[in-house]
Design a protein around this motif. Sequence first.
Motif, short mmCIF file in Angstrom:
data_model
loop_
_atom_site.label_atom_id
_atom_site.label_comp_id
_atom_site.label_asym_id
_atom_site.label_seq_id
_atom_site.Cartn_x
_atom_site.Cartn_y
_atom_site.Cartn_z
N VAL A 204 0.92 -1.09 -0.10
CA VAL A 204 -0.05 0.05 -0.08
C VAL A 204 0.81 1.26 0.08
O VAL A 204 2.06 1.22 0.38
N SER A 208 -0.82 6.28 3.08
CA SER A 208 -2.26 5.70 3.28
C SER A 208 -2.66 5.45 4.51
O SER A 208 -1.81 5.20 5.64
N GLU A 209 -3.94 5.62 4.95
CA GLU A 209 -4.54 5.19 6.16
C GLU A 209 -4.23 3.75 6.45
O GLU A 209 -3.91 3.34 7.90
N ARG A 210 -4.25 2.79 5.55
CA ARG A 210 -4.13 1.44 5.70
C ARG A 210 -2.72 1.35 6.14
O ARG A 210 -2.26 0.55 7.09
#
Length: 308
Positions: A204, A208-210
């Motif tokens: 990812v 990113s939030e992930r």
Amino acid sequence: MNAVIDRFRRNGLRVLALLVLGPLGGCDDPEPALNRGDRLWADAAYTDALAEYRLAAVQGGRDESTQLRVAHAYARIDQLDRAREAYQRLLARAPEYTDQAIHDYLALARRAVARGDRYALVGAVEAALSLRPDLPIPDLAPALARYYAETGENARALEFYQRALATAPPDSVPVILHQIGLILASQGNCHAAIGYFSAVLQRVPARSERAAEARWRSGNCAFELGRQARQTGEITAALEHFEAVIEFGVPENLQDQAWFERGEILFALGRFDEALESYRRVLDLTGTRGGLLAERARRRIDQVRFGT
């Protein structure tokens, strides 16, 4: 007189016979129940068709084709328990219909997903897997995994997440990896969990939030592994884990503790300059709030600098 009575008795028996047998003869339908059922099925009148198939079975249609129609109809109207009972009876006599039973169970499961009925989904898939445990269910495995995770059945959830991972499209893989990591971490298996969170980070975008959540989970697990390693005397492993927490930079509330633990290990190893750096970082992080950890770091700094 006796002759009259006998005549009335004979006439009475004939009337009784007509009353009992007459309605059956009068309602006799030249079209067999099985044929009526097939005609209704073709019109998508599945419940009515089922009634005819059951009638055909009661009337002596115990052959496999009639029993198959009954089981198939129960499945089509989403009566899983009845369908399963009917198929169990049928398969005991004719196991060659196993594929049809599995097909019906999976069709029922997919209709359950469409209407949001998780219990029917689980029951239908479990029925199919009882017939073929290695059955591939790529489109249903993620929903089953989530269900078992939410109900606390972690072992079952892991099984279905692994099934989902084997056939998941690339954009779904990070989500599945993350969920597996969460379950493993909740079970105290942080060694394995970190591996899955690391796999997420490789797939990812870094901002990113992930990715942020995967780093937080990794840092939290690394801190726990560091504590465990210190307790068991694995000093080198403990140092690596605490340095991993520092490298991740999260969880933020554990950074001062991670630096202090690093300092303590380096102090014990006689690497005093590096230990001094760690204790100073503790003071930087605690700032004006101070506290017990900051006081312990100051005492260690004095020991390193002045031997006190």
